[in-house]
Design a protein around this motif. Structure first.
Motif, short mmCIF file in Angstrom:
data_model
loop_
_atom_site.label_atom_id
_atom_site.label_comp_id
_atom_site.label_asym_id
_atom_site.label_seq_id
_atom_site.Cartn_x
_atom_site.Cartn_y
_atom_site.Cartn_z
N LEU A 90 0.47 -1.35 -0.02
CA LEU A 90 -0.03 -0.15 0.43
C LEU A 90 0.74 0.68 0.01
N GLY A 91 2.68 1.05 0.83
CA GLY A 91 2.75 2.20 0.91
C GLY A 91 3.59 2.54 -0.54
N TRP A 92 3.20 1.85 -1.73
CA TRP A 92 4.03 2.72 -2.97
C TRP A 92 2.93 3.16 -3.75
N ALA A 93 1.57 2.60 -2.93
CA ALA A 93 0.33 3.89 -3.36
C ALA A 93 0.74 5.17 -3.28
N ALA A 94 1.21 5.37 -1.91
CA ALA A 94 1.25 7.18 -1.31
C ALA A 94 2.69 7.89 -1.99
N LEU A 95 3.35 6.84 -2.77
CA LEU A 95 4.93 7.17 -3.00
C LEU A 95 4.42 7.53 -4.54
N GLY B 87 1.49 8.70 -5.54
CA GLY B 87 0.55 9.96 -5.46
C GLY B 87 1.73 11.04 -5.29
N GLY B 88 1.99 11.07 -4.19
CA GLY B 88 3.58 12.13 -4.25
C GLY B 88 3.68 12.90 -5.78
N LEU B 89 4.52 11.63 -6.25
CA LEU B 89 4.72 11.97 -7.91
C LEU B 89 4.19 12.36 -8.76
N ALA B 90 3.04 12.28 -8.07
CA ALA B 90 1.93 12.50 -9.02
C ALA B 90 1.35 13.90 -9.31
N GLY B 91 1.13 13.92 -7.54
CA GLY B 91 1.33 15.49 -7.18
C GLY B 91 3.02 16.85 -7.86
N ALA B 92 4.10 16.02 -8.00
CA ALA B 92 5.62 16.64 -8.05
C ALA B 92 5.36 16.81 -9.72
N ALA B 93 4.88 15.88 -10.03
CA ALA B 93 4.65 16.26 -11.77
C ALA B 93 3.33 17.01 -12.17
N MET B 94 2.46 17.69 -11.40
CA MET B 94 1.45 17.90 -11.41
C MET B 94 2.15 19.64 -11.20
N ARG C 164 -11.36 -3.86 -2.51
CA ARG C 164 -11.24 -2.68 -1.33
C ARG C 164 -9.51 -2.44 -0.85
N GLN C 165 -8.73 -3.20 -2.11
CA GLN C 165 -7.58 -3.11 -2.04
C GLN C 165 -7.29 -1.94 -3.42
N VAL C 166 -8.09 -1.62 -4.10
CA VAL C 166 -8.19 -0.49 -4.73
C VAL C 166 -8.11 0.46 -4.64
N ALA C 167 -9.38 0.80 -3.65
CA ALA C 167 -10.07 1.67 -3.52
C ALA C 167 -9.29 2.19 -2.31
N ALA C 168 -8.41 1.65 -1.54
CA ALA C 168 -7.83 1.67 -0.65
C ALA C 168 -6.48 3.02 -0.81
N ARG C 169 -6.13 2.44 -2.08
CA ARG C 169 -5.17 2.13 -2.95
C ARG C 169 -5.35 3.58 -3.60
N ALA C 170 -6.57 4.26 -3.70
CA ALA C 170 -7.05 5.04 -4.84
C ALA C 170 -6.35 6.84 -3.51
N ALA D 254 -5.20 11.63 -1.55
CA ALA D 254 -4.97 12.63 -0.37
C ALA D 254 -3.49 12.65 -0.76
N VAL D 255 -2.26 12.00 -1.12
CA VAL D 255 -1.05 12.66 -0.35
C VAL D 255 -1.05 13.63 -1.77
N CYS D 256 -1.18 13.17 -3.28
CA CYS D 256 -1.51 14.19 -4.33
C CYS D 256 -1.80 15.37 -3.59
N ALA D 257 -2.99 15.34 -2.26
CA ALA D 257 -3.75 16.94 -2.17
C ALA D 257 -2.74 17.83 -1.92
N LEU D 258 -1.87 17.00 -0.69
CA LEU D 258 -1.23 17.18 0.30
C LEU D 258 -0.07 18.01 -0.38
#
Length: 305
Positions: A180-185, A187-194, A223-229, A234-238
Motif C-alpha cells: 500500500l505504501g507504494w500508492a502513497a509514493l 501520489g506524491g510523484l503525481a503531485g510533483a509532476a503536476m 477494497r485494495q483498489v479503493a484503499a490505494r486510490a 490524499a498524498v497528491c492533494a497534500l
C-alpha cells in the motif's frame, strides 16, 4: 557397499551401511553469475556522461523565452525565499533550479548538471518500470533512453522536461507495486509532476485505469483498489495544496499554472490565425488572463519577504 562376512558361508553377504549421500551444489564461476544491474548501471553512467558532454559543448547557449522565465523564478526564490507574484509557471522546476543554484552556484551550467543527473535517474526508473511490467529487456529500454538524441539534447535547456519525465515514470513504476505504501509514493510523484507541468494531472486517471485493470484480472480486490486510490489522492492533494492556496491568493482561483490555458487561448482567440503568433501576447494577457500573469496589482501577502 557389499562386504563378505568373515567365517560365514561364502554365499552369504552382508550389506554394510553406506555413507549418507551429499547434496552436490555446483560452484558458479564468475562467468556464470548473472549481473542484471550491470547493464543498467552502465546505461545510467552513459546517460549522465552524454548529457554533461553536450552541455559542456553548448555552455555558451543562452536562456531565452521560457527558460529565462524559469531562471528568473529560481533566482527570485533564492533572493526572497518565496514565489513571484504570478502563476505563469508551476513551482516544481523553479524550486529544483533554486536548489541547483544554491548547491553549485547561480549559473546555467549548474542547471544543466542537475538536468544531466535527472537524465540518469530517468534511465534507472525506465528499467524499474520495464521490470515491473515483466519485460526481460529492461536494460535495452534503459540504454535507449540514455542515448536517445532528443532526451540528451534537452538537458541543455533550462526546461522541466527531464524532471517531469522522472516524476511520471517513477509514478508509473510505483503503481505496479503491491504494498500500500507504494500508492502513497505514486501520489506524491503525481503531485510533483503536476507542480512541474500541469499535464501531470493525467496521472490521476492513469492510476485509476491501472488499478481497475489489476482488479479485473483478479490481482487485487476492490477494497485494495479503493484503499490505494484514497491514499494516492490524499498524498497528491497534500503535495499540491500549498501551491493551489498561493495561486488562489494571487489570481483569485486555484491554478496549477496559467501557461496551459494561455497556450490554448493563443490558438482559439478572435485574432487566432492557426499559427503561433507571439505578437498578440500582451493583448491576450490584458484581455483574458488578467491577474494570472500580470505582476500588478499584487497583494502584499502573496510574496514572502
Amino acid at each position: 557397499m557389499l562386504d563378505e562376512c568373515p567365517g560365514a558361508d561364502d554365499n552369504v553377504v552382508v550389506n554394510a551401511p553406506s555413507a549418507p549421500a551429499l547434496d552436490v551444489v555446483p560452484v558458479r564461476t564468475g562467468s556464470d553469475v548473472q549481473r542484471p544491474f550491470a547493464p543498467i548501471a552502465i546505461a545510467v553512467i552513459v546517460a549522465v556522461a552524454l548529457r554533461l558532454a553536450v552541455s559542456w559543448v553548448a555552455s555558451d547557449a543562452p536562456a531565452v523565452a521560457d527558460m529565462e522565465q524559469y531562471h528568473a523564478r529560481a533566482v527570485h526564490l533564492l533572493q526572497h525565499r518565496g514565489f513571484g507574484p504570478d502563476a505563469l509557471r508551476g513551482p516544481g522546476y523553479p524550486l529544483l533550479l533554486a536548489g541547483a543554484y544554491a548547491t553549485l552556484g547561480e549559473s546555467y551550467w549548474s542547471a544543466r548538471v542537475f538536468n544531466a543527473v535527472a537524465g540518469g535517474v530517468l534511465v534507472f526508473l525506465t528499467a524499474v518500470l520495464a521490470r515491473a511490467l515483466g519485460s526481460p529487456w529492461a536494460w535495452v529500454a534503459a540504454m535507449f533512453v540514455a542515448v536517445y538524441p532528443g532526451l540528451v539534447l534537452s538537458s541543455i535547456y533550462l526546461m522541466p522536461d527531464s524532471f517531469f519525465a522522472v516524476w511520471v515514470v517513477g509514478c508509473l513504476a510505483s503503481l505496479h507495486r503491491r504494498p500500500l505504501g507504494w500508492a502513497a509514493l505514486a501520489g506524491g510523484l503525481a503531485g510533483a509532476a503536476m507542480l512541474t507541468r500541469s499535464l501531470g494531472i493525467l496521472l490521476v486517471p492513469t492510476a485509476a485505469a491501472v488499478w481497475v485493470f489489476a482488479w479485473a484480472r483478479g490481482d487485487v480486490s476492490w477494497r485494495q483498489v479503493a484503499a490505494r486510490a484514497a491514499l494516492f489522492v490524499a498524498v497528491c492533494a497534500l503535495v499540491i495544496a500549498p501551491w493551489l492556496n498561493f495561486t488562489a491568493g494571487v489570481t483569485g482561483r486555484p491554478l496549477l499554472d496559467s501557461t496551459s490555458g494561455f497556450n490554448a487561448l493563443v490558438g482559439s482567440n478572435p485574432r487566432a490565425t492557426g499559427r503561433l503568433e507571439m505578437r498578440d501576447n500582451e493583448w491576450l494577457m490584458e484581455t483574458y488572463v488578467r491577474g494570472a500573469t500580470r505582476p500588478t496589482p499584487t497583494p502584499e501577502r502573496s510574496v514572502r519577504p
